[in-house]
Design a protein around this motif. Structure first.
Motif, PDB file in Angstrom:
ATOM      1  N   ILE A   1      -3.992   8.117   6.670  1.00  0.00           N
ATOM      2  CA  ILE A   1      -5.408   8.436   6.430  1.00  0.00           C
ATOM      3  C   ILE A   1      -5.703   9.858   6.900  1.00  0.00           C
ATOM      4  O   ILE A   1      -6.349  10.643   6.192  1.00  0.00           O
ATOM      5  CB  ILE A   1      -6.321   7.408   7.119  1.00  0.00           C
TER       6      ILE A   1
ATOM      7  N   ASN B   1      -7.599   7.257  -1.696  1.00  0.00           N
ATOM      8  CA  ASN B   1      -8.631   6.834  -0.749  1.00  0.00           C
ATOM      9  C   ASN B   1      -9.131   5.430  -1.077  1.00  0.00           C
ATOM     10  O   ASN B   1      -9.315   4.596  -0.179  1.00  0.00           O
ATOM     11  CB  ASN B   1      -9.782   7.843  -0.746  1.00  0.00           C
ATOM     12  N   GLN B   2      -9.343   5.146  -2.349  1.00  0.00           N
ATOM     13  CA  GLN B   2      -9.777   3.808  -2.750  1.00  0.00           C
ATOM     14  C   GLN B   2      -8.714   2.767  -2.422  1.00  0.00           C
ATOM     15  O   GLN B   2      -9.018   1.661  -1.990  1.00  0.00           O
ATOM     16  CB  GLN B   2     -10.123   3.771  -4.244  1.00  0.00           C
TER      17      GLN B   2
ATOM     18  N   VAL C   1      -6.515   2.948   0.001  1.00  0.00           N
ATOM     19  CA  VAL C   1      -6.536   2.769   1.451  1.00  0.00           C
ATOM     20  C   VAL C   1      -7.715   1.892   1.860  1.00  0.00           C
ATOM     21  O   VAL C   1      -7.583   0.989   2.694  1.00  0.00           O
ATOM     22  CB  VAL C   1      -6.585   4.141   2.169  1.00  0.00           C
ATOM     23  N   ARG C   2      -8.868   2.112   1.258  1.00  0.00           N
ATOM     24  CA  ARG C   2     -10.043   1.293   1.582  1.00  0.00           C
ATOM     25  C   ARG C   2      -9.825  -0.172   1.217  1.00  0.00           C
ATOM     26  O   ARG C   2     -10.210  -1.068   1.956  1.00  0.00           O
ATOM     27  CB  ARG C   2     -11.285   1.830   0.868  1.00  0.00           C
ATOM     28  N   THR C   3      -9.180  -0.409   0.088  1.00  0.00           N
ATOM     29  CA  THR C   3      -8.849  -1.782  -0.310  1.00  0.00           C
ATOM     30  C   THR C   3      -7.913  -2.417   0.711  1.00  0.00           C
ATOM     31  O   THR C   3      -8.065  -3.582   1.079  1.00  0.00           O
ATOM     32  CB  THR C   3      -8.209  -1.792  -1.715  1.00  0.00           C
ATOM     33  N   THR C   4      -6.960  -1.635   1.177  1.00  0.00           N
ATOM     34  CA  THR C   4      -6.018  -2.116   2.189  1.00  0.00           C
ATOM     35  C   THR C   4      -6.737  -2.442   3.489  1.00  0.00           C
ATOM     36  O   THR C   4      -6.491  -3.495   4.097  1.00  0.00           O
ATOM     37  CB  THR C   4      -4.928  -1.062   2.448  1.00  0.00           C
ATOM     38  N   LEU C   5      -7.621  -1.555   3.922  1.00  0.00           N
ATOM     39  CA  LEU C   5      -8.353  -1.804   5.162  1.00  0.00           C
ATOM     40  C   LEU C   5      -9.184  -3.073   5.068  1.00  0.00           C
ATOM     41  O   LEU C   5      -9.255  -3.851   6.023  1.00  0.00           O
ATOM     42  CB  LEU C   5      -9.227  -0.596   5.509  1.00  0.00           C
ATOM     43  N   ARG C   6      -9.786  -3.306   3.916  1.00  0.00           N
ATOM     44  CA  ARG C   6     -10.564  -4.538   3.727  1.00  0.00           C
ATOM     45  C   ARG C   6      -9.648  -5.764   3.781  1.00  0.00           C
ATOM     46  O   ARG C   6      -9.981  -6.775   4.386  1.00  0.00           O
ATOM     47  CB  ARG C   6     -11.321  -4.493   2.396  1.00  0.00           C
TER      48      ARG C   6
ATOM     49  N   THR D   1       0.826  -1.211   0.000  1.00  0.00           N
ATOM     50  CA  THR D   1       0.000   0.000   0.000  1.00  0.00           C
ATOM     51  C   THR D   1       0.855   1.253   0.000  1.00  0.00           C
ATOM     52  O   THR D   1       0.625   2.168  -0.791  1.00  0.00           O
ATOM     53  CB  THR D   1      -0.937   0.006   1.227  1.00  0.00           C
TER      54      THR D   1
ATOM     55  N   THR E   1      -9.126  10.648  -4.525  1.00  0.00           N
ATOM     56  CA  THR E   1     -10.034   9.515  -4.717  1.00  0.00           C
ATOM     57  C   THR E   1      -9.267   8.229  -4.970  1.00  0.00           C
ATOM     58  O   THR E   1      -9.588   7.185  -4.397  1.00  0.00           O
ATOM     59  CB  THR E   1     -11.008   9.803  -5.891  1.00  0.00           C
TER      60      THR E   1
END
Length: 133
Positions: A92, A111-112, A114-119, A63, A108
């Motif tokens: 973040i 952010n996407q 990071v969201r993929t990483t969090l998942r 990431t 964007t």
């Protein structure tokens, strides 16, 4: 947090030493002791997942490398003495504080990512135990 083995051992001990002896009726008492035997069998079949920390480190490293290229080489918050997860948290906060300066497209995309990483990190956390087979 208790490991799966510790949790199962605590339940087994409770069934054998507290719950079973406290039940006066013979059939329910036998059921409590049998539950302890079954859980012992299950406990021997469960193997703690030792791959999770390495997987999480790999996800976080990927990431940070990807975000560096997405953000055109802008310096990301450094780890310092913090671990990778704390660094992600700082990243973040930094993304949202720099949202206007980064521009909508870069924000964007980052952010996407990071969201993929969090998942992916959540998926790793949910892999608590597996069988030995």
């Amino acid at each position: 947090m208790l490991t799966a083995h510790q949790l199962l051992n605590e339940i087994i001990a409770s069934l054998r030493n507290v719950i079973g002896p406290a039940i006066p009726e013979p059939y329910p008492k036998a059921q409590a002791f049998m539950a302890a035997v079954i859980l012992e069998f299950v406990s021997r079949q469960v193997e703690e997942r030792r791959d999770i920390p390495a997987e999480k480190e790999g996800i976080l490293s990927d990431t940070f490398r990807d975000l560096s290229s997405v953000l055109s080489g802008q310096p990301l918050p450094e780890a310092g003495s913090a671990n990778q997860e704390e660094r992600l948290s700082r990243l973040i906060e930094w993304l949202y504080s720099e949202k206007d300066r980064l521009g909508p497209e870069a924000f964007t995309t980052a952010n996407q990512r990071v969201r993929t990483t969090l998942r992916a990190l959540l998926d790793q956390e949910l892999k608590i135990a597996g069988t030995k087979e």
